[in-house]
Design an enzyme around this catalytic site. Structure first.
Site, PDB file in Angstrom:
ATOM      1  N   TYR A 160       6.153 -29.771   2.542  1.00 49.67           N
ATOM      2  CA  TYR A 160       5.329 -31.025   3.820  1.00 49.67           C
ATOM      3  C   TYR A 160       4.894 -30.696   4.905  1.00 49.67           C
ATOM      4  O   TYR A 160       5.644 -31.274   5.651  1.00 49.67           O
ATOM      5  CB  TYR A 160       6.354 -32.335   3.500  1.00 49.67           C
ATOM      6  CG  TYR A 160       6.151 -33.343   2.582  1.00 49.67           C
ATOM      7  CD1 TYR A 160       5.305 -33.330   1.505  1.00 49.67           C
ATOM      8  CD2 TYR A 160       7.161 -33.308   1.668  1.00 49.67           C
ATOM      9  CE1 TYR A 160       4.987 -34.462   0.112  1.00 49.67           C
ATOM     10  CE2 TYR A 160       7.743 -34.150   0.601  1.00 49.67           C
ATOM     11  CZ  TYR A 160       6.550 -34.600  -0.489  1.00 49.67           C
ATOM     12  OH  TYR A 160       7.027 -35.284  -1.691  1.00 49.67           O
TER      13      TYR A 160
ATOM     14  N   HIS B  63       2.022 -37.932   3.922  1.00 46.72           N
ATOM     15  CA  HIS B  63       4.282 -38.022   4.474  1.00 46.72           C
ATOM     16  C   HIS B  63       4.106 -37.754   5.709  1.00 46.72           C
ATOM     17  O   HIS B  63       5.093 -37.672   6.633  1.00 46.72           O
ATOM     18  CB  HIS B  63       4.095 -36.639   4.154  1.00 46.72           C
ATOM     19  CG  HIS B  63       6.098 -36.539   3.267  1.00 46.72           C
ATOM     20  ND1 HIS B  63       7.486 -36.995   4.032  1.00 46.72           N
ATOM     21  CD2 HIS B  63       6.728 -37.267   2.279  1.00 46.72           C
ATOM     22  CE1 HIS B  63       8.098 -37.290   3.627  1.00 46.72           C
ATOM     23  NE2 HIS B  63       8.196 -37.232   1.703  1.00 46.72           N
TER      24      HIS B  63
HETATM   25 MG    MG Z   1       5.274 -39.824  -0.522  1.00 42.99          MG
END
Ligand code: MG
Length: 415
Positions: A157, A210
């Protein structure tokens, strides 16, 4: 029939190396018990203490069928309320009480929520890869499984894995998961442009920010991703900075899903009522279980906001089942995140248990078939717990590393 609570306890198990917490509520009726999910994977002992030291004595002897009353009682009993540890503890009991009610009615939970609006639940899956080619291969594999909505990412991420310190960092920085906003922005736009060029538009694409970059960067990202026609952009802003959603909305037409970290109605009421998001995607145990999730789903329906509940690997099959039962009966259902028996990629290195162990511990996990997930038609949640199997995979209490995310200069960034 007076069904009284006789005991409330926790079963902690980690069949895939992720700490899961199940609450079991026993009653005075032979064989009648309920199971619920109170998984706060990174603070499981705190939840266990709340359940066993505070909720068990509070609930013993009370009527198991008075869910609304008991939810409120658990919520206000500690005076200070609305936080994640207490909410997960309440969720474990709340889901277990719904499980008991379904068993008393001899009905699967979706029936108690009004019955099915759809036959199966369409899901999205997470695909990643080291580069565009590998990612596209993984997307095509999902397409072959009937998946129509796919969340895409290159690497972790927005950054590297824990422990890799970039060469450009200042001297003496601490270990962490490092991310570079500028690089992330350009890589992500390039990635989605590349996916559309290679695979066309006959696929719904999702991207999860995120909450890992600054709001100004997210606005640029949203604008630059517009030609790629995303299904939605997931969690673009941190929970602490929701007011940026207004600016994002004004400057981009990209559909927005937000809410993975939400705890209570104060965080979602205004953004739903103002139409600042398109999808609400809370983690059901984090907000206190099925009772508040159903209220939220119905509230969102009034404003044309759809649901996209959080469905990661770090929650138990009981919580996945709770998602699916609500999805089946929700008119404003959007899409469901589904991790099957695979955990999120950022914890995959920490996997310890054998593949499939989750299914041995939790018989009855909703089934995935050709792009859709189906609840089984057993009464209640439809998922059981094999305590003998669960005991084979004890939880470990370790320091969490994947949440130690840092910016290029070494300062902390929310994970
Ligand atoms: Mg998520």
């Amino acid at each position: 029939m007076s069904v009284k609570i006789t005991k409330v306890r926790c079963i902690c198990t980690a069949p895939e190396g992720i700490n899961l917490l199940v609450v079991r509520v026993d009653t005075n009726q032979p064989g009648l018990y309920g199971l619920g999910c109170g998984t706060f994977a990174y603070r499981h002992l705190a939840v266990k203490t709340v359940v066993e030291e505070y909720l068990d004595p509070l609930l013993r002897g009370r009527e198991a069928d008075r869910i609304e009353e008991l939810w409120q009682l658990m919520h206000q009993n500690g005076y200070w309320r609305n936080g994640p540890v207490v909410n997960n503890a309440i969720s474990g009991v709340d889901m277990a009480l719904w499980d008991i009610k379904g068993k008393m009615a001899h009905m699967p939970l979706y029936q108690l929520f009004g019955g099915k609006c759809r036959e199966g639940v369409p899901v999205y899956r997470h695909a990643d890869g080291r580069d565009l080619d590998e990612l596209c291969e993984n997307i095509q594999r999902y397409q072959e499984m009937g998946i129509t909505h796919i969340r895409c990412q290159c690497g972790g991420y927005g950054g590297e894995s824990y422990g890799t310190v970039p060469e450009t960092a200042p001297a003496g920085v601490l270990p962490g998961v490092y991310l570079d906003e500028h690089e992330y922005l350009h890589k992500t736009v390039g990635l989605f442009t590349g996916i559309r060029e290679k695979l066309g538009y006959d696929i719904q694409l999702v991207h999860d920010v995120h909450e890992r970059v600054s709001p100004a960067t997210v606005i640029r990202l949203a604008r630059e991703l517009e030609p790629c026609e995303l299904f939605f952009l997931e969690d673009p802003v941190p929970i602490e900075q929701l007011s940026w959603l207004r600016r994002l909305r004004q400057q981009s037409g990209i559909p927005i899903a937000e809410g993975e970290l939400f705890n209570n109605p104060h965080e979602w009421k205004q953004i739903i009522a103002e139409g600042l998001i398109d999808y609400i995607r809370v983690h059901i145990s984090q907000i206190g279980g099925i009772t508040p999730a159903r209220k939220l789903q119905i509230f969102a329906e009034q404003y044309g906001v759809k649901t996209a509940w959080h469905g990661p690997g770090d929650m138990s099959p009981l919580a996945h089942a709770a998602n699916i039962h609500i999805d089946l009966a929700a008119l404003n259902f959007g899409v469901q995140e589904w991790s099957d028996i695979e955990p999120p990629n950022f914890v995959i290195q920490e996997l310890k248990g054998p593949r499939g162990a989750l299914l041995d511990v939790f018989p009855g996990l909703p089934k995935f078939e050709k792009g859709y997930v189906y609840a089984n038609d057993k009464p209640g949640l439809g998922v059981d717990l094999n305590e003998e199997e669960a005991a084979k995979y004890p939880c470990e209490n370790t320091v969490t590393t994947w949440t130690q995310t840092r910016k290029r200069d070494g300062s902390l960034q929310t994970p």
